[in-house]
Scaffold this motif. Structure first.
Motif, PDB file in Angstrom:
ATOM      1  N   ARG A   1      -5.374  12.153 -26.118  1.00 39.23           N
ATOM      2  CA  ARG A   1      -5.584  13.422 -25.410  1.00 39.23           C
ATOM      3  C   ARG A   1      -4.480  13.659 -24.384  1.00 39.23           C
ATOM      4  O   ARG A   1      -3.921  14.770 -24.289  1.00 39.23           O
ATOM      5  N   ILE A   2      -4.115  12.624 -23.654  1.00 35.57           N
ATOM      6  CA  ILE A   2      -3.075  12.743 -22.623  1.00 35.57           C
ATOM      7  C   ILE A   2      -1.715  12.994 -23.282  1.00 35.57           C
ATOM      8  O   ILE A   2      -0.944  13.872 -22.861  1.00 35.57           O
ATOM      9  N   ALA A   3      -1.410  12.214 -24.331  1.00 34.95           N
ATOM     10  CA  ALA A   3      -0.104  12.344 -24.999  1.00 34.95           C
ATOM     11  C   ALA A   3       0.097  13.748 -25.557  1.00 34.95           C
ATOM     12  O   ALA A   3       1.205  14.310 -25.499  1.00 34.95           O
ATOM     13  N   ALA A   4      -0.962  14.349 -26.111  1.00 34.35           N
ATOM     14  CA  ALA A   4      -0.847  15.661 -26.747  1.00 34.35           C
ATOM     15  C   ALA A   4      -1.140  16.805 -25.785  1.00 34.35           C
ATOM     16  O   ALA A   4      -1.099  17.974 -26.185  1.00 34.35           O
ATOM     17  N   GLY A   5      -1.473  16.500 -24.515  1.00 37.32           N
ATOM     18  CA  GLY A   5      -1.714  17.542 -23.522  1.00 37.32           C
ATOM     19  C   GLY A   5      -2.933  18.390 -23.810  1.00 37.32           C
ATOM     20  O   GLY A   5      -2.877  19.621 -23.690  1.00 37.32           O
TER      21      GLY A   5
END
Length: 596
Positions: free
Chosen positions: A384-388
């Motif tokens: 979730r964080i990596a893909a924003g």
């Protein structure tokens, strides 16, 4: 005395001209019989004028018989149109010509395709009768746009201090990568000229000759297959080269030219202001899945290989264990989409040759979907964080081998943006792709090959070639891309013989090979060559974008068909045995295939 053919063109006349006796010449665009009145819309290169024939006019009987697309000369009086009949769509819509004299200059036969209207015709028919097709308004405007774009490019290049030269059309075969068109040399039996694939070596030699800044609207010839954005046989490019420049100097010189032309002909569409974004090749493959990124698409791809390594989702964990990668493509707001949205994308992915299209939905109450059920929460959070991603979004995955997965990620990115209607409209978005790899590994032979242009200067020069792993060396090489379409490749050139010989040696060529194939260029460099570089944006593609045409043939005056044939002029054609003998040639046709 009145001119034999015209006093005005068909776009000239306005309300203040009422009462004048004038003469117009052009094509009969359309005819309408209103019982007692006959109307002809007369068309020339400039526009259309409505002409009216009264039944008591001696010209009426002649006009009544004339076919559309006949060429006529009409003489009469300019009269205002009645208030209810004014046509605001025509510049001449406030007046009409009341005709008292008609001369048929050239009568038209029954037409193979109509000029008036917007009927679609097969390409083969349009190309066979291209001179009629070119009378149609949309095609006519495209060709005029092309002329205006070229005139603007010339003016802007001259303003930037470039000098226009013409380089040879009959030249030697070159190693550009495509097949040459060969021309037999009658005075030199058994030898051939080649038509230039590009003026590459000549423009570099112009720099060696001390001309500093060169440009040309250059015809280029390549014997290669047709595509929607590539014309078979020949094409034109804005070819330019500069001396004593860095990569940034080249960008600074050409950006105002390209941006200026697009602004001039954009009709209100947004255009990227210089300086254009620079995107490294490796980053382009990661974030866009392509080295031709469409920046109108706001989606950015993320690498999520690590969160799947050794994870509970066995399919992707197994791919990563074998050296594969996983890419994540965000889908903003897609959590609210129905199940059919995901099923349709899954079916589409299978059509592209993928096994399917895995996804995670980030709903307000947590992550959902088959992958989420089998993946640890901390790994889901890392994705979730990596893909924003935010609640309400979804993410789709491309997973597989390192060489094919980035491209699949790019296809998913494009498909999602189309399905979610995210692509910016009415805009031209430019970027430079930089830092291309100098070399690549040939999968079949296991050898190191040039990945792009062998005449580019390697970053780090001779020291990099002598000390680094060739597959890590970048080149001073760059592409300019607009809306996902490559307009040109360019480079800072390798102007030193010692660096060139070493660069080719890494790719398996001996010094003798290089001397034999590129001796002319090498010898020139031995007599003092300036550092130089350039590029060559494609004219056809620029006009294609500005005209908003999906096929490049729509912006070329007399294009070939997809098989490289000119149906209008019947080329290519056989030549007589006598002519072949004169050229010392014998034709050896391939054997006829046996019937099934």
């Amino acid at each position: 005395m009145m001119h034999a053919y015209r006093t005005h063109n068909c776009a000239d006349l306005r309300a203040p001209d009422a009462g004048k006796t004038v003469r117009l010449s052009g094509w009969v665009h359309s005819k309408r019989d209103h019982g007692g009145l006959l109307f002809i819309d007369l068309r020339d290169h400039f526009g259309i004028t409505q002409c009216v024939f009264l039944t008591d006019s001696p010209a009426f009987a002649v006009a009544d018989t004339v076919r559309v697309e006949s060429v006529v000369t009409l003489t009469g009086t300019v009269v205002p149109r009645a208030p209810g009949t004014i046509n605001p769509k025509l510049p001449t819509g406030e007046i009409e010509l009341r005709v008292n004299e008609i001369t048929i200059q050239s009568a038209a036969d029954v037409l193979p395709l109509q000029v008036a209207g917007n009927e679609a015709y097969p390409d083969e028919l349009r190309l066979r009768y291209r001179y009629i097709d070119l009378r149609r308004d949309r095609v006519h405007r495209n060709i005029l746009l092309r002329s205006q774009v070229i005139a603007s490019l010339r003016r802007r290049m001259s303003d930037q201090g470039f000098t226009e030269f013409q380089t040879p059309i009959l030249t030697a075969s070159s190693p550009e990568g495509a097949r040459d068109f060969l021309v037999p040399a009658r005075l030199h039996p058994g030898k051939f000229y080649a038509l230039p694939q590009a003026p590459q070596q000549f423009k570099q030699l112009a720099m060696v000759a001390g001309f500093d800044r060169y440009f040309q609207i250059a015809p280029c010839f390549r014997d290669e297959a047709s595509r929607a954005d590539r014309s078979p046989g020949e094409f034109y490019q804005l070819d330019f080269e500069m001396s004593f420049v860095t990569q940034e100097d080249v960008f600074a010189a050409i950006e105002p030219v390209i941006a200026g032309v697009f602004e001039e002909f954009s009709n209100g569409r947004a255009v990227t202001k210089p300086p254009f974004e620079r995107i490294a090749y490796d980053r382009a493959l990661l974030e866009f899945g392509s080295d031709k990124p469409d920046l109108r698409n706001p989606l950015r791809i993320a690498d999520v290989t690590q969160p799947f390594a050794g994870s509970g989702f066995g399919l992707f964990a197994g791919i990563v264990a074998k050296g594969g990668i996983v890419r994540a493509v965000p889908a903003p707001g897609a959590a609210s989409q129905p199940r059919s949205f995901y099923d349709k994308l899954n079916a589409w992915a299978r059509e592209q040759g993928a096994g399917g299209l895995g996804y995670i939905i980030f709903d307000t109450d947590g992550a959902k979907g088959p992958i989420a059920r089998n993946l640890e929460p901390d790994r889901i959070e890392a994705i979730r964080i990596a893909a924003g991603l935010n609640p309400g979004d979804a993410v789709f995955f491309a997973a597989g081998a390192r060489d094919i997965t980035p491209k699949m990620g790019g296809l998913v990115r494009t498909k999602l943006a189309e399905e979610l209607d995210l692509i910016e409209k009415n805009a031209f978005r430019f970027c430079w792709i930089v830092d291309f790899p100098m070399y690549e590994l040939n999968e079949e032979t296991g050898r190191v090959d040039f990945s792009h242009n062998p005449f580019s200067m390697p970053q780090g020069g001779l020291e990099a070639l002598n000390t680094l792993d060739p597959l890590t060396i970048k080149a001073f090489q760059y592409d300019i891309v607009c809306n996902g379409i490559e307009l040109s490749s360019g480079a800072i050139r390798n102007h030193r013989p010692d660096i060139m010989i070493r660069a080719f040696e890494i790719a398996g060529y001996t010094a003798a090979d290089v001397e034999a194939r590129f001796g002319g260029m090498l010898n020139a460099f031995r007599y003092g060559a300036p550092p130089h570089g350039g590029s060559a944006p494609g004219i056809d593609r620029i006009v294609m974008l500005l005209a908003d045409e999906p096929n490049i043939r729509e912006v070329i005056l007399f294009p070939l068909n997809q098989q490289g044939e000119d149906l209008m002029m019947q080329a290519p054609a056989e030549v007589s045995p006598a002519r072949l003998r004169e050229l010392h040639l014998r034709v050896e046709l391939p054997p006829m295939e046996k019937p099934g």
